[in-house]
Design an enzyme around this catalytic site. Sequence first.
Site, PDB file in Angstrom:
ATOM      1  N   CYS A   1      80.231 138.681   3.763  1.00  0.00           N
ATOM      2  CA  CYS A   1      80.220 138.625   5.418  1.00  0.00           C
ATOM      3  C   CYS A   1      81.369 139.446   5.970  1.00  0.00           C
ATOM      4  O   CYS A   1      81.175 140.317   6.998  1.00  0.00           O
ATOM      5  CB  CYS A   1      80.596 137.323   5.728  1.00  0.00           C
ATOM      6  SG  CYS A   1      79.795 136.029   4.720  1.00  0.00           S
ATOM      7  N   ASP A   2      82.813 139.495   5.462  1.00  0.00           N
ATOM      8  CA  ASP A   2      83.731 140.041   5.949  1.00  0.00           C
ATOM      9  C   ASP A   2      84.392 141.502   5.243  1.00  0.00           C
ATOM     10  O   ASP A   2      85.223 142.009   5.804  1.00  0.00           O
ATOM     11  CB  ASP A   2      85.008 139.010   6.071  1.00  0.00           C
ATOM     12  CG  ASP A   2      84.482 137.741   6.812  1.00  0.00           C
ATOM     13  OD1 ASP A   2      83.619 137.900   7.811  1.00  0.00           O
ATOM     14  OD2 ASP A   2      84.976 136.713   6.608  1.00  0.00           O
TER      15      ASP A   2
ATOM     16  N   CYS B   1      84.002 134.870   2.282  1.00  0.00           N
ATOM     17  CA  CYS B   1      82.929 135.323   2.023  1.00  0.00           C
ATOM     18  C   CYS B   1      83.060 137.042   2.227  1.00  0.00           C
ATOM     19  O   CYS B   1      83.194 137.338   3.282  1.00  0.00           O
ATOM     20  CB  CYS B   1      81.967 134.808   3.179  1.00  0.00           C
ATOM     21  SG  CYS B   1      80.382 135.539   3.316  1.00  0.00           S
TER      22      CYS B   1
HETATM   23  C1  LIG Z   1      84.658 132.356   7.250  1.00  0.00           C
HETATM   24  C2  LIG Z   1      83.463 132.678   7.142  1.00  0.00           C
HETATM   25  C3  LIG Z   1      82.811 133.737   7.384  1.00  0.00           C
HETATM   26  C4  LIG Z   1      81.350 133.792   7.204  1.00  0.00           C
HETATM   27  N1  LIG Z   1      80.420 134.994   7.552  1.00  0.00           N
HETATM   28  C5  LIG Z   1      79.319 134.964   7.452  1.00  0.00           C
HETATM   29  C6  LIG Z   1      78.783 136.421   7.969  1.00  0.00           C
HETATM   30  O1  LIG Z   1      79.239 137.050   8.401  1.00  0.00           O
HETATM   31  N2  LIG Z   1      77.380 136.432   7.710  1.00  0.00           N
HETATM   32  C7  LIG Z   1      76.577 135.447   7.227  1.00  0.00           C
HETATM   33  O2  LIG Z   1      75.302 135.344   7.055  1.00  0.00           O
HETATM   34  N3  LIG Z   1      77.223 134.419   6.676  1.00  0.00           N
HETATM   35  C8  LIG Z   1      78.602 134.176   6.813  1.00  0.00           C
HETATM   36  N4  LIG Z   1      79.225 132.955   6.340  1.00  0.00           N
HETATM   37  C9  LIG Z   1      78.390 132.074   5.571  1.00  0.00           C
HETATM   38  C10 LIG Z   1      77.650 131.153   6.531  1.00  0.00           C
HETATM   39  O3  LIG Z   1      78.505 130.612   7.705  1.00  0.00           O
HETATM   40  C11 LIG Z   1      76.840 130.100   5.913  1.00  0.00           C
HETATM   41  O4  LIG Z   1      76.081 130.486   5.016  1.00  0.00           O
HETATM   42  C12 LIG Z   1      76.242 129.106   6.757  1.00  0.00           C
HETATM   43  O5  LIG Z   1      76.719 128.753   7.841  1.00  0.00           O
HETATM   44  C13 LIG Z   1      75.435 128.028   6.168  1.00  0.00           C
HETATM   45  O6  LIG Z   1      74.993 127.302   7.068  1.00  0.00           O
HETATM   46  P1  LIG Z   1      74.376 125.773   6.827  1.00  0.00           P
HETATM   47  O7  LIG Z   1      73.947 125.468   8.299  1.00  0.00           O
HETATM   48  O8  LIG Z   1      73.516 125.696   5.704  1.00  0.00           O
HETATM   49  O9  LIG Z   1      75.986 124.798   6.639  1.00  0.00           O
HETATM   50  P2  LIG Z   1      77.265 124.843   7.436  1.00  0.00           P
HETATM   51  O10 LIG Z   1      77.324 126.216   8.295  1.00  0.00           O
HETATM   52  O11 LIG Z   1      78.111 124.570   6.453  1.00  0.00           O
HETATM   53  O12 LIG Z   1      76.995 123.751   8.465  1.00  0.00           O
HETATM   54  C14 LIG Z   1      77.069 122.297   8.061  1.00  0.00           C
HETATM   55  C15 LIG Z   1      76.874 121.475   9.180  1.00  0.00           C
HETATM   56  O13 LIG Z   1      76.839 120.147   8.734  1.00  0.00           O
HETATM   57  C16 LIG Z   1      77.981 119.297   9.453  1.00  0.00           C
HETATM   58  N5  LIG Z   1      78.246 118.177   8.559  1.00  0.00           N
HETATM   59  C17 LIG Z   1      78.763 118.085   7.379  1.00  0.00           C
HETATM   60  N6  LIG Z   1      79.233 116.942   7.268  1.00  0.00           N
HETATM   61  C18 LIG Z   1      78.427 116.042   8.014  1.00  0.00           C
HETATM   62  C19 LIG Z   1      78.101 114.606   8.239  1.00  0.00           C
HETATM   63  N7  LIG Z   1      78.517 113.726   7.344  1.00  0.00           N
HETATM   64  N8  LIG Z   1      77.284 114.256   9.315  1.00  0.00           N
HETATM   65  C20 LIG Z   1      77.064 115.145  10.038  1.00  0.00           C
HETATM   66  N9  LIG Z   1      77.049 116.457  10.123  1.00  0.00           N
HETATM   67  C21 LIG Z   1      77.616 116.970   8.815  1.00  0.00           C
HETATM   68  C22 LIG Z   1      78.947 120.435   9.844  1.00  0.00           C
HETATM   69  O14 LIG Z   1      79.605 119.529  10.872  1.00  0.00           O
HETATM   70  C23 LIG Z   1      78.193 121.581  10.151  1.00  0.00           C
HETATM   71  O15 LIG Z   1      77.839 121.535  11.429  1.00  0.00           O
HETATM   72  C24 LIG Z   1      80.459 132.920   6.541  1.00  0.00           C
HETATM   73  C25 LIG Z   1      81.496 131.713   6.055  1.00  0.00           C
HETATM   74  C26 LIG Z   1      82.525 131.383   6.329  1.00  0.00           C
HETATM   75  C27 LIG Z   1      83.217 130.300   5.729  1.00  0.00           C
END
Ligand SMILES: Cc1cc2nc3c(=O)[nH]c(=O)nc-3n(C[C@H](O)[C@H](O)[C@H](O)COP(=O)(O)OP(=O)(O)OC[C@H]3O[C@@H](n4cnc5c(N)ncnc54)[C@H](O)[C@@H]3O)c2cc1C
Length: 321
Positions: free
Chosen positions: A151-152, A148
């Site tokens: 983000c970074d 990302c």
């Molecule tokens: C390395 C990295 C750095 C980042 N830095 C930033 C930043 O600085 N600022 C920013 O705004 N964004 C950042 N992002 C992006 C941000 O993390 C994501 O946009 C955000 O986390 C998405 O949230 P979400 O809840 O939609 O999904 P996710 O964070 O992907 O969470 C998905 C959840 O679903 C769960 N899950 C998956 N499959 C199943 C299943 N079958 N049963 C039950 N649970 C399940 C997982 O365990 C997880 O808890 C970064 C991403 C990465 C990879």
Amino acid sequence: MSNLNVVPVSPHETAPRHVKLLILGSGPAGLAAALYAARAELAPVVISGTELGGQAALTFSIENYPGFPEGVGGAELGDLFQKQAERFGAQVEFDSAYNVDLSKRPFKVATDNGEIQADALIITTGASPIHLNIPGEQELTGKGVSYCGTCDGWFFKDKRVVVVGGGDSALEEGLFLTRYGSSVTLFHRRDSLRAGAVLQKRALEHPKMKFIWNTVLAEVVGNEKVEAVRTKNVQTGEESLFHTDGVFIFVGHTPNTKMFEGQLEMENGYIKVDDHMNTSVAGVYAAGEAADPHFRQVITSAGMGAAAAIEATHFLERETG
Ligand SMILES: Cc1cc2nc3c(=O)[nH]c(=O)nc-3n(C[C@H](O)[C@H](O)[C@H](O)COP(=O)(O)OP(=O)(O)OC[C@H]3O[C@@H](n4cnc5c(N)ncnc54)[C@H](O)[C@@H]3O)c2cc1C
């Protein structure tokens, strides 16, 4: 994985239980949904999946989530989200869903710990960046390897940065990284880019961007942080060491939505939602990266989660009183 606190669930629990609102996923979208649903006294149950706190918990520091002028650790932010939701009665369980039946209510969700039936469901299973699966990549994620740029990027002020990929994301993020990095070198396994023409022109003409064609990464090298990448020319087989401080990988994203195929309308693997987070099945909502191929941020995912919980609350009031 982060060390967030979770409620242990007996692995032998098999009898289906019934909840008003079930949330799949414990990332920013799921935990924000849990907070709003808990404050509406729905006693939501959150199935965490294997990544407590979601992708955000993977990153060392988050500096673009409002309210934290000094930034906040990714895992710490997930922990705070969780504690806030639990304070109002949300229950986070370390468990994963592997099958759903959304054909009628209550919806049935099969998890590793048994079946759960729910009057309403919020899907926040997120998405996973596609990895290169090369040595050093996993070990150095958050220590120079990132998926990302938005983000970074800031952490790479005046540093050398490598970008991997040849599509729109790689070029968009590569151009974004030119604001910070002293140089941005893009490695692409082919000899031409897949990205749109305008983006290509901007990238190819940018003085800070360099392109190395027909080349893949074979290894990310470094101890505590990224120091170099070992590369391989796919035509000649020649290997080289390229010194860099950061490696940004943009070779695609996979939404974690396979189990909903055939039950919910989807587009390119992402669950289709309207602007109220409704999916194609009444009472089933989706939020965050499982439904959003575009913004992919903590704040946007959390916002979608909150919206989904508000809608689910209204739905349950209408349906069950
Ligand atoms: C390395 C990295 C750095 C980042 N830095 C930033 C930043 O600085 N600022 C920013 O705004 N964004 C950042 N992002 C992006 C941000 O993390 C994501 O946009 C955000 O986390 C998405 O949230 P979400 O809840 O939609 O999904 P996710 O964070 O992907 O969470 C998905 C959840 O679903 C769960 N899950 C998956 N499959 C199943 C299943 N079958 N049963 C039950 N649970 C399940 C997982 O365990 C997880 O808890 C970064 C991403 C990465 C990879």
